[in-house]
Design an enzyme around this catalytic site. Structure first.
Site, short mmCIF file in Angstrom:
data_model
loop_
_atom_site.label_atom_id
_atom_site.label_comp_id
_atom_site.label_asym_id
_atom_site.label_seq_id
_atom_site.Cartn_x
_atom_site.Cartn_y
_atom_site.Cartn_z
N ASP A 54 0.85 -1.19 0.00
CA ASP A 54 0.00 0.00 0.00
C ASP A 54 0.88 1.24 0.00
O ASP A 54 1.98 1.21 -0.56
CB ASP A 54 -0.94 -0.03 1.22
CG ASP A 54 -2.30 0.57 0.92
OD1 ASP A 54 -2.38 1.81 0.80
OD2 ASP A 54 -3.27 -0.19 0.81
N ASP A 63 -4.25 2.80 18.01
CA ASP A 63 -4.99 1.57 17.77
C ASP A 63 -4.16 0.52 17.05
O ASP A 63 -4.59 -0.63 16.89
CB ASP A 63 -6.24 1.86 16.92
CG ASP A 63 -7.23 2.74 17.66
OD1 ASP A 63 -7.04 2.97 18.87
OD2 ASP A 63 -8.19 3.22 17.01
N HIS A 87 -4.41 5.87 3.61
CA HIS A 87 -5.02 4.66 3.07
C HIS A 87 -4.43 3.39 3.68
O HIS A 87 -5.15 2.53 4.18
CB HIS A 87 -4.85 4.63 1.55
CG HIS A 87 -5.61 3.54 0.87
ND1 HIS A 87 -5.06 2.30 0.63
CD2 HIS A 87 -6.87 3.50 0.39
CE1 HIS A 87 -5.96 1.55 0.02
NE2 HIS A 87 -7.06 2.25 -0.15
N VAL A 106 -10.68 1.96 16.96
CA VAL A 106 -11.03 0.95 15.96
C VAL A 106 -10.59 -0.43 16.41
O VAL A 106 -9.49 -0.63 16.92
CB VAL A 106 -10.37 1.30 14.61
CG1 VAL A 106 -10.46 0.13 13.64
CG2 VAL A 106 -11.01 2.53 14.01
N ASN A 177 -13.04 0.49 -8.25
CA ASN A 177 -14.05 1.41 -7.73
C ASN A 177 -14.76 2.25 -8.78
O ASN A 177 -15.25 3.32 -8.47
CB ASN A 177 -13.41 2.39 -6.74
CG ASN A 177 -13.10 1.76 -5.41
OD1 ASN A 177 -13.36 0.60 -5.19
ND2 ASN A 177 -12.51 2.54 -4.52
N ALA A 186 -6.11 -7.59 -9.33
CA ALA A 186 -7.14 -8.55 -8.93
C ALA A 186 -7.55 -9.47 -10.08
O ALA A 186 -8.09 -10.56 -9.84
CB ALA A 186 -8.37 -7.80 -8.40
N VAL A 191 -5.36 -14.91 -7.80
CA VAL A 191 -5.62 -13.87 -6.80
C VAL A 191 -7.09 -13.92 -6.39
O VAL A 191 -7.97 -14.10 -7.23
CB VAL A 191 -5.28 -12.48 -7.36
CG1 VAL A 191 -5.67 -11.37 -6.38
CG2 VAL A 191 -3.79 -12.38 -7.68
N SER A 240 -11.33 -1.36 -1.30
CA SER A 240 -10.13 -1.50 -0.46
C SER A 240 -10.47 -2.10 0.89
O SER A 240 -9.84 -3.05 1.35
CB SER A 240 -9.49 -0.13 -0.24
OG SER A 240 -8.72 0.27 -1.33
#
Length: 457
Positions: A54, A63, A87, A106, A177, A186, A191, A240
């Site tokens: 990423d 967190d 992200h 979280v 997206n 992907a 995958v 994501s």
């Protein structure tokens, strides 16, 4: 150079620092759907490493303290540690956040997991995802999360996927997206491609689709960790987050069933998935939902035979796959689940490859000219439609929260790997948003060599 985007529709940049911290936890609707308390009573994913390719992870977030391992930046600039974009931090939190204090912050789906951060780009903005995959395999990862995507491809990825499968490592990636065909990486065979659903378990309108989709998971209005406009938390929508949840569930299964291969882990996720009511004709895999919606508790508790080593993973080009042997079956007709899940797996589909033309040369030339004209018109129409998208992110959770209220979001930048999108683009009200169905003639075929041994009949 490869254009790419992080596959989250946008991070909210307004915050209400005075709001109660437990509103963050209350806003995590996906945890209620997953039954996180029940799931974590079985396992939290201890001793499993999930690599996160990423834009860097902020390991100082309260967190995520103690969850982040020393990582890797192929460009040698230390960008795996943190970046201007949150992200990667949010994806890490979806997977492995443990919160802080008394129920504040979280809580990730697999808080026992350790995150291995890997920066997505190399020097000069080159795509370094294949390199990152191999580095992750060599450094102990059992699951690799790639919440990234692009229309461009990288031929090195097929070898990287095969390398991972040969070393029993599962790769999970986002479909994309913009409501079009499944993005790279992907769409690479081998995958696990993941789409997104909303709170009503309906497919998110911007979730990319196609025959490569294997699973879906919550991906709309997801609260996670990250530095967003004065707040330590963000609210986002995108494939994501859905991908991160599937990676977390895979880590939980690997912790509970350490002898299963990567393909057999994928098999448990697929056969325990909730069959969607909106699947076309009730046949699975559905081009939008895949085999259904992720159910981690069922993946850990259902009686599902291990099946063949390769499971539902398509055999990567030029390799042997996840422990498979020549001549071995890629289907397991004796392992279809009972109760809600998916239909009986069938044989691998045949690809609709164009056949060779036997038309005389002069007719072939005329036909070729016509095809070229159609392609040019299709591209012009597609570009026109993409320039005029104006959809917005759905509404906000009820009540005030420290992650702010939804606003309009700009379209994803097709920036090269290794470069960050400009900070001013985020949080601009009224900006255009992802999502329309692909225009007529947009390619929908899977990549060459794609196989889905669980194709529904």
């Amino acid at each position: 150079m490869l254009g790419a985007t992080t596959l989250t529709a946008g991070f909210l940049l307004t915050g209400l620092p005075a709001a109660s911290a437990d509103q963050v936890r209350d806003g995590q609707w996906a945890n209620e759907y997953f039954g996180t308390t029940k799931v974590q009573s079985i396992t939290k994913g201890d001793n499993i490493i999930v690599a996160l390719i990423d834009d860097g992870v902020d390991g100082t977030h309260p967190d995520l303290s103690g969850q982040i391992l020393p990582g890797f930046d192929p460009g040698g600039q230390g960008r795996e540690k943190a970046s201007g974009d949150s992200h990667g931090t949010s994806m890490a939190a979806d997977i492995a956040a443990h919160g802080h204090g008394d129920g504040a912050g979280v809580l990730g789906l697999a808080p026992g997991v350790k995150i291995l951060p890997i920066y997505k780009g190399g020097s000069g903005g080159r795509d370094a995802i294949p390199e990152g995959v191999k580095w992750a395999v060599d450094h102990g990862a059992k699951v690799i999360n790639i919440s990234q995507g692009a229309r461009s491809t990288n031929s090195a990825m097929a070898d990287a996927v095969d390398y991972a499968l040969q070393h029993d490592v599962l790769i999970v990636a986002s479909t994309g997206n913009d409501g079009a065909v499944v993005d790279y990486p992907a769409n690479v065979p081998g995958v696990v491609a993941v789409g997104a659903v909303d709170k009503d378990r309906k497919i998110w309108s911007d979730s990319n689709y196609g025959p490569e989709v294997m699973l879906t998971a919550p991906g709309v209005e997801i609260v996670s960790a990250g530095s967003c406009g004065g707040s330590a938390y963000c609210l986002s929508s995108g494939t994501s987050d859905a991908t991160a949840f599937v990676s977390a569930a895979a880590a939980l299964v690997r912790a509970k069933f350490p002898k299963l291969t990567a393909g057999q882990v994928a098999n448990r996720l697929v056969k325990s998935a909730q069959q969607p009511s909106g699947a076309a004709g009730g046949k699975l895999p559905d081009s939008h939902y895949g085999y259904g919606i992720l159910r981690p508790y069922e993946a850990l508790t259902m009686d599902i035979p291990a099946g063949p080593a390769q499971g539902p993973l398509a055999k990567a080009a030029g390799g042997s796959g996840s422990g498979s042997t020549a001549g071995s079956s890629t289907t397991d007709p004796g392992t279809s689940p009972s109760g809600p899940g998916l239909g009986d797996p069938g044989a691998a589909p045949e690809l609709n490859q164009p056949s060779q033309s036997t038309t005389p040369l002069i007719l072939g030339a005329i036909g070729g000219a016509v095809v070229l004209l159609v392609v040019i018109i299709t591209i012009v129409v597609a570009n026109s439609r993409r320039r005029n998208r104006t959809q917005s992110v759905p509404g906000q959770p009820s009540g005030p929260a420290p992650y702010g209220a939804p606003q309009g979001w700009p379209p994803a930048q097709q920036s090269p790997y290794g470069q960050q999108p400009g900070a001013p683009q985020y949080g601009q009200p009224g900006a255009p948003q992802y999502g329309q169905q692909p225009p007529p003639g947009y390619p929908q075929q899977p990549p060459t060599g794609y196989q889905n041994p669980y194709q529904g009949q």
